[in-house]
Scaffold this motif. Structure first.
Motif, short mmCIF file in Angstrom:
data_model
loop_
_atom_site.label_atom_id
_atom_site.label_comp_id
_atom_site.label_asym_id
_atom_site.label_seq_id
_atom_site.Cartn_x
_atom_site.Cartn_y
_atom_site.Cartn_z
N LYS A 222 -11.96 -12.12 3.17
CA LYS A 222 -12.69 -11.00 3.78
C LYS A 222 -12.38 -9.71 3.02
CE LYS A 222 -13.75 -9.05 8.33
NZ LYS A 222 -15.19 -9.06 8.06
N LYS A 223 -11.11 -9.57 2.58
CA LYS A 223 -10.74 -8.40 1.79
C LYS A 223 -11.52 -8.36 0.47
CE LYS A 223 -6.02 -7.60 3.50
NZ LYS A 223 -4.60 -7.44 3.11
N ILE A 224 -11.70 -9.54 -0.15
CA ILE A 224 -12.50 -9.60 -1.39
C ILE A 224 -13.92 -9.11 -1.08
CG2 ILE A 224 -13.52 -11.10 -3.16
CD1 ILE A 224 -11.13 -12.99 -2.83
N GLU A 225 -14.50 -9.64 0.00
CA GLU A 225 -15.87 -9.26 0.39
C GLU A 225 -15.99 -7.77 0.65
OE1 GLU A 225 -18.12 -12.75 2.66
OE2 GLU A 225 -16.25 -12.22 3.68
N GLU A 226 -14.95 -7.19 1.21
CA GLU A 226 -15.00 -5.77 1.59
C GLU A 226 -14.58 -4.84 0.45
OE1 GLU A 226 -12.50 -5.82 5.00
OE2 GLU A 226 -14.10 -6.45 6.37
N GLY A 227 -14.20 -5.43 -0.69
CA GLY A 227 -13.86 -4.60 -1.85
C GLY A 227 -12.46 -4.05 -1.86
N ASP A 228 -11.53 -4.71 -1.17
CA ASP A 228 -10.14 -4.26 -1.15
C ASP A 228 -9.59 -4.27 -2.60
OD1 ASP A 228 -7.42 -3.95 0.40
OD2 ASP A 228 -7.09 -5.52 -1.09
N PRO A 229 -9.02 -3.15 -3.07
CA PRO A 229 -8.59 -3.05 -4.47
C PRO A 229 -7.61 -4.14 -4.90
CG PRO A 229 -8.59 -0.89 -3.44
CD PRO A 229 -8.84 -1.88 -2.35
N GLU A 230 -6.57 -4.41 -4.07
CA GLU A 230 -5.58 -5.42 -4.45
C GLU A 230 -6.21 -6.80 -4.53
OE1 GLU A 230 -1.19 -7.22 -3.17
OE2 GLU A 230 -2.42 -6.15 -1.68
N ALA A 231 -7.01 -7.14 -3.51
CA ALA A 231 -7.65 -8.46 -3.49
C ALA A 231 -8.57 -8.63 -4.69
CB ALA A 231 -8.44 -8.64 -2.19
N LEU A 232 -9.35 -7.59 -5.00
CA LEU A 232 -10.28 -7.67 -6.13
C LEU A 232 -9.54 -7.78 -7.46
CD1 LEU A 232 -13.14 -5.12 -5.29
CD2 LEU A 232 -13.25 -7.62 -5.32
N GLU A 233 -8.42 -7.08 -7.56
CA GLU A 233 -7.64 -7.12 -8.81
C GLU A 233 -7.11 -8.53 -9.07
OE1 GLU A 233 -3.70 -5.06 -10.90
OE2 GLU A 233 -4.37 -4.37 -8.93
N ILE A 234 -6.54 -9.16 -8.03
CA ILE A 234 -6.01 -10.52 -8.19
C ILE A 234 -7.16 -11.50 -8.46
CG2 ILE A 234 -4.74 -12.40 -7.09
CD1 ILE A 234 -3.27 -10.25 -5.42
N PHE A 235 -8.24 -11.35 -7.71
CA PHE A 235 -9.42 -12.21 -7.85
C PHE A 235 -9.97 -12.13 -9.28
CE2 PHE A 235 -14.19 -12.47 -7.04
CZ PHE A 235 -14.22 -13.85 -6.96
N GLN A 236 -10.11 -10.93 -9.80
CA GLN A 236 -10.62 -10.74 -11.16
C GLN A 236 -9.66 -11.33 -12.19
OE1 GLN A 236 -13.67 -9.56 -11.77
NE2 GLN A 236 -13.37 -10.03 -13.94
N TRP A 237 -8.39 -11.20 -11.93
CA TRP A 237 -7.37 -11.75 -12.84
C TRP A 237 -7.46 -13.27 -12.87
CZ3 TRP A 237 -2.07 -13.38 -11.03
CH2 TRP A 237 -1.25 -13.77 -12.11
#
Length: 571
Positions: A222-237
């Protein structure tokens, strides 16, 4: 480019006009009606007169006889009647002179065309999943898509190659959760996808003991969906680490992409899809979920939103198709995906059509292919029957190196040739038959230098190069009469038909037609090679046979390139 089939079609057309000047309703262009006889003794091309019988109100044999009588002295071909067929035989010396002149005038372009000039094709292939290893099951989509991209390029199309990454879903929340609890950055950087898989497996094991972990995983997604910076950073990595892993395989296969826009790219574009479906009265409730009813078209409903409001594959694929059309203005959009997904794509195209996107009906195509098994065993991830693609390609190169050391111990660049031959053997084995046919990969078949294999065709190219290297300087004008024997003519006929094979491969999305064409050319060259002394005392005859060898080498090289193989000059 000189097209021998076109020449015969034009000749047949002029004969038809001369023989039946007053007739109406006859075909303007006879090109598509021409056939290749099953035996070359019956001619180079055959024109079936049956299709003219109704318009002319004459029996086919009489039509053939009348047409034959209308043939003028032309220097291209003679004809014979056989029942309702009119068989054309090339003048052998003319064929050799004209064909070789045409091929060698622009050798790298023989078989190319401008059929696709001004048109764009999007090709969706490979489409790997983030945080999962590249295995044998991904081989067909990857090499089929790569071959089709090259073929469409060669036919003048503008191509857009797309790796539609599987990078969306709750599993990525679970992976982030696992990483935060038990992972280390250095371990993921060094272990790559294997380390991510280990973490994901551990999450499943721990969640079986503590179901609350599932909620944590969903919360991270849900954090990824909502654009949470930490979640997106790990996801992109995670995506970067996966692609770094995959690039090793893509580099070995010489596969490139113009776009890596995957499912996550379309996550913010699905709202438009849902809104459009609602506005057009296509969206229905079904136990809390949202569907498009396709019962009238003989299909189960297409699920658009789950009961919790989450999007699905179809939602994102609809968004992707619309985005591609609006961004690339494609004339065709090809999805190179296994045949098990046939229903998915039929539903996808039908929903797009119902939304008013008429282009989906004719321009979107599912390029399906069969299953791949390894030495009799089907791929089954859950049962552990998985052959990792990088390991397969490494083993192919090692096996090829063993064979090359035995066959050519003095070859200087053994490792490079082994790479070309080993990888080529794997690709060829995947593309040697109709794509819908299931493939069972066996080492002894794929790496056989004597059968209908990649190494056999590559070896024939190297043989041509060897002949050309050994040839002394020769300024004599070629004596094309030296190429009127059956072996030379069989090879010339196959070279003349190569452009047809490329064109048909493009129209049918069937690279195997090129694989078969270059294999047949290789077999015909080897027969010619064994039956005739190429470097002869007769300088003019030698010049003609060297021209044939040079043309053959170039067409084999082109054909191998189009299906994704290298052409080593020494083996």
């Amino acid at each position: 480019m000189m097209d021998m089939k076109r020449r015969i079609a034009d000749l047949a057309g002029s004969m038809l006009k001369k023989a039946f000047p007053q007739a109406e309703g006859l075909p303007e262009d006879l090109y598509a009606l021409l056939e290749v006889p099953p035996d070359s003794a019956m001619g180079d091309y055959a024109f079936p007169c049956f299709k003219l019988s109704k318009a002319l109100r004459l029996a086919p044999p009489l039509i053939a006889k009348t047409l034959a009588e209308a043939l003028d002295e032309n220097g291209v071909a003679r004809v014979e009647c056989a029942g309702g067929y009119l068989n054309f035989f090339f003048d052998r010396e003319t064929l050799a002179r004209d064909l070789l002149s045409a091929i060698l005038a622009a050798p790298e372009k023989w078989g190319s065309s401008d059929e696709g000039a001004g048109k764009t094709v999007c090709l969706d292939y490979s489409s790997i999943n983030i945080a999962k290893r590249f295995h044998l099951g991904h081989l067909s989509t990857t090499v089929l898509g790569n071959a089709l991209k090259r073929i469409y390029d060669f036919q003048g199309w503008h191509t857009v190659s797309i790796n539609h990454l599987g990078d969306w879903g709750t599993q990525f929340g679970k992976m982030i959760c696992a990483y935060k609890k038990w992972g280390e950055k250095d371990a993921v950087e060094q272990g790559g996808v294997d380390e991510m898989t280990r973490l994901y497996v551990r999450f499943g094991e721990e969640a079986a003991k503590d179901p609350a972990l599932e909620d944590e995983g969903r919360a991270w997604f849900k954090k990824i969906e909502e654009g949470d910076p930490e979640a997106l950073e790990i996801f992109q990595w995670f995506k970067e680490v996966t692609l770094k892993d995959a690039m090793r395989v893509y580099d070995v296969l010489d596969v490139k992409f113009d776009s890596y826009a995957g499912e996550s790219f379309y996550a913010d574009k699905t709202g438009r899809v849902v809104k459009e479906l609602e506005e057009k009265g296509l969206l229905q409730d079904s136990d809390g979920a949202k569907i498009v009813d396709l019962e009238a078209f003989g299909m189960p409903p297409c699920l658009i939103l789950k009961s919790d409001g989450a999007t699905l594959y179809h939602t994102r694929d609809i968004a992707a198709a619309i985005y591609r059309k609006e961004t690339y203005h494609f004339d065709q959009c090809l999805y190179v995906v296994a045949y098990q997904q046939d229903l998915h794509f039929r539903q996808l195209f039908k929903v797009l059509e119902l939304m008013g996107y008429d282009w989906a009906k004719d321009q979107c195509k599912h390029v399906a292919f069969g299953m791949v098994s390894y030495e009799g065993q089907a791929m089954a991830t859950r049962k552990g029957h998985v052959v990792l693609l990088d390991e397969l390609l490494t083993r192919a190169q090692e096996k090829a190196l063993e064979i090359i050391k035995e066959k050519s111990p003095n070859l200087e660049n053994k490792e490079e040739v082994a790479r070309q031959v080993g990888v080529g053997a794997v690709v060829y084995a995947t593309l040697q038959n109709n794509r819908i046919k299931d493939i069972d990969f066996w080492w002894d078949r794929a790496l056989n230098f004597d059968g209908e294999t990649g190494p056999y065709v590559q070896y024939t190219f190297a043989r041509c190069c060897s002949v050309l290297r050994k040839a002394p300087e020769n300024n004599a004008a070629p004596a094309y009469a030296a190429l009127t024997d059956d072996e030379s003519q069989a090879l010339l006929r196959l070279l003349s038909r190569f452009p047809e094979a490329v064109s048909e491969a493009c129209q049918r999305n069937e690279p195997y037609l090129i694989t078969r064409a270059v294999t047949d050319i290789a077999k015909a060259y080897n027969k010619f090679y064994y039956e005739h002394r190429i470097l002869d005392d007769d300088a003019a005859a030698t010049a003609a046979r060297l021209e044939l060898t040079r043309a053959c080498a170039q067409v084999i090289k082109t054909g191998l390139y189009l299906i994704g193989l290298s052409a080593p000059e020494r083996m």
